[in-house]
Design a protein around this motif. Structure first.
Motif, PDB file in Angstrom:
ATOM      1  N   UNK A 118       0.821  -1.214   0.000  1.00  0.00           N
ATOM      2  CA  UNK A 118       0.000   0.000   0.000  1.00  0.00           C
ATOM      3  C   UNK A 118       0.858   1.268   0.000  1.00  0.00           C
ATOM      4  N   UNK A 119       1.955   1.257   0.772  1.00  0.00           N
ATOM      5  CA  UNK A 119       2.780   2.452   0.897  1.00  0.00           C
ATOM      6  C   UNK A 119       3.418   2.908  -0.399  1.00  0.00           C
ATOM      7  N   UNK A 120       3.556   2.015  -1.373  1.00  0.00           N
ATOM      8  CA  UNK A 120       4.160   2.400  -2.655  1.00  0.00           C
ATOM      9  C   UNK A 120       3.208   3.218  -3.518  1.00  0.00           C
ATOM     10  N   UNK A 121       1.923   3.213  -3.196  1.00  0.00           N
ATOM     11  CA  UNK A 121       0.929   3.870  -4.053  1.00  0.00           C
ATOM     12  C   UNK A 121       0.399   5.171  -3.449  1.00  0.00           C
ATOM     13  N   UNK A 122       0.940   5.589  -2.319  1.00  0.00           N
ATOM     14  CA  UNK A 122       0.472   6.801  -1.648  1.00  0.00           C
ATOM     15  C   UNK A 122       1.663   7.697  -1.316  1.00  0.00           C
ATOM     16  N   UNK A 123       1.374   8.970  -1.046  1.00  0.00           N
ATOM     17  CA  UNK A 123       2.449   9.877  -0.602  1.00  0.00           C
ATOM     18  C   UNK A 123       2.098  10.616   0.684  1.00  0.00           C
ATOM     19  N   UNK A 124       0.926  10.312   1.267  1.00  0.00           N
ATOM     20  CA  UNK A 124       0.543  10.832   2.573  1.00  0.00           C
ATOM     21  C   UNK A 124      -0.248   9.743   3.299  1.00  0.00           C
ATOM     22  N   UNK A 125      -0.304   9.862   4.629  1.00  0.00           N
ATOM     23  CA  UNK A 125      -1.022   8.874   5.418  1.00  0.00           C
ATOM     24  C   UNK A 125      -1.958   9.547   6.421  1.00  0.00           C
ATOM     25  N   UNK A 126      -3.015   8.827   6.780  1.00  0.00           N
ATOM     26  CA  UNK A 126      -3.893   9.301   7.839  1.00  0.00           C
ATOM     27  C   UNK A 126      -3.188   9.094   9.178  1.00  0.00           C
ATOM     28  N   UNK A 127      -3.646   9.775  10.254  1.00  0.00           N
ATOM     29  CA  UNK A 127      -3.020   9.587  11.574  1.00  0.00           C
ATOM     30  C   UNK A 127      -3.129   8.142  12.047  1.00  0.00           C
ATOM     31  N   UNK A 128      -2.114   7.706  12.754  1.00  0.00           N
ATOM     32  CA  UNK A 128      -2.083   6.342  13.290  1.00  0.00           C
ATOM     33  C   UNK A 128      -2.743   6.342  14.664  1.00  0.00           C
ATOM     34  N   UNK A 129      -3.963   5.789  14.729  1.00  0.00           N
ATOM     35  CA  UNK A 129      -4.691   5.703  15.992  1.00  0.00           C
ATOM     36  C   UNK A 129      -5.104   4.243  16.189  1.00  0.00           C
TER      37      UNK A 129
END
Length: 264
Positions: A118-129
């Motif tokens: 998944x990380x290869x297809x995005x450049x931002x992430x939602x907060x880790x909760x």
């Protein structure tokens, strides 16, 4: 914050329960960015449920169409790039599909929820909760855009004729209604039929009307038949008799719904 002319794209194909959790996010985006065009890449079943949702342009992806379908989907999009893609599904197929969606910002899940590259297809992430419900995780996709989901509002664009169908299934007599939708797509989540039957009989003995609902799968039919066979009181069997558009109208008539971790 995107300009009003800069469209946003949401990607969530399935399953139905998770698709409905995206609707409050849509409402949050519409309140925060009025006039911003919203596009949603969705699967066929989800589209059957949500078709007609105000302010959303749907792009239906057939999971059986493979790369050919992904290329065809790319040609459906408006010219240029989306201001942001909200990539709300981590499965490999959804990750690959996201590569065909042109967007400046590609917002995905936090590392703890990511899988299948998944990380290869995005450049931002939602907060880790850790430990939050999927509804809250999906709702947090607006936070990188500067919004906060503080209100959860569902409106599944249920047409009037669906409510008419639901009203016709039994006469309104003032009795509370226990509705049982006994099956998830994952059989291990399902309760035993005899326990559903015991609960239904207890409710019926206290004056409740018992209604069974569900889809057309063999599992749902056999489970419902087992519940009915184990019950001592009568129940209204509507399993396999409604459509996805009629289901929300049917659920709206229930006083109490009993269901496993599933769409209803």
């Amino acid at each position: 914050m995107p300009a009003s002319s800069s469209p946003l794209c949401l990607l969530r194909l399935s399953a139905l329960g998770d698709v409905t959790h995206v609707v409050p996010l849509v409402r949050t985006l519409q309140r925060g960015f009025p006039g911003t065009p919203l596009h949603w890449v969705i699967d066929k079943a989800g589209h059957k449920l949500l078709d007609g949702l105000p302010g959303v342009s749907f792009h239906v992806y057939d999971k059986n169409s493979g790369l050919t379908g992904m290329r065809a989907l790319r040609r459906e999009f408006p010219p240029g790039r989306f201001d942001a893609l909200l990539q709300m599904q981590v499965a490999a197929r959804a990750n690959l599909l996201s590569a065909f969606i042109p967007a400046k910002r590609r917002i995905g899940y936090d590392k703890s929820r990511s899988k299948d590259l998944h990380g290869l297809f995005i450049n931002e992430r939602i907060p880790d909760r850790p430990g939050i419900h999927v509804l809250d995780a999906i709702g947090s996709f607006c936070e990188p855009l500067g919004l906060k989901q503080t209100e959860v509002s569902w409106d599944l664009a249920t047409p009037p004729e669906a409510h008419e169908w639901a009203r016709a299934q039994w006469e309104e007599d003032g009795r509370p209604v226990l509705m049982i939708s006994p099956c998830s797509s994952h059989q291990r989540r399902n309760w035993y039929a005899e326990r559903h039957a015991a609960l239904a009989d207890h409710a019926a003995s206290h004056g409740w009307r018992v209604v069974l609902c569900g889809g057309r799968s063999e599992l749902e039919r056999s489970t419902s038949d087992a519940i009915l066979a184990a019950m001592k009181h009568p129940a209204l069997d509507l399993v396999g008799k409604d459509t996805l558009k009629q289901l929300p109208a049917l659920l709206a008539r229930a006083s109490l719904l009993v269901t496993p971790d599933s769409g209803p």
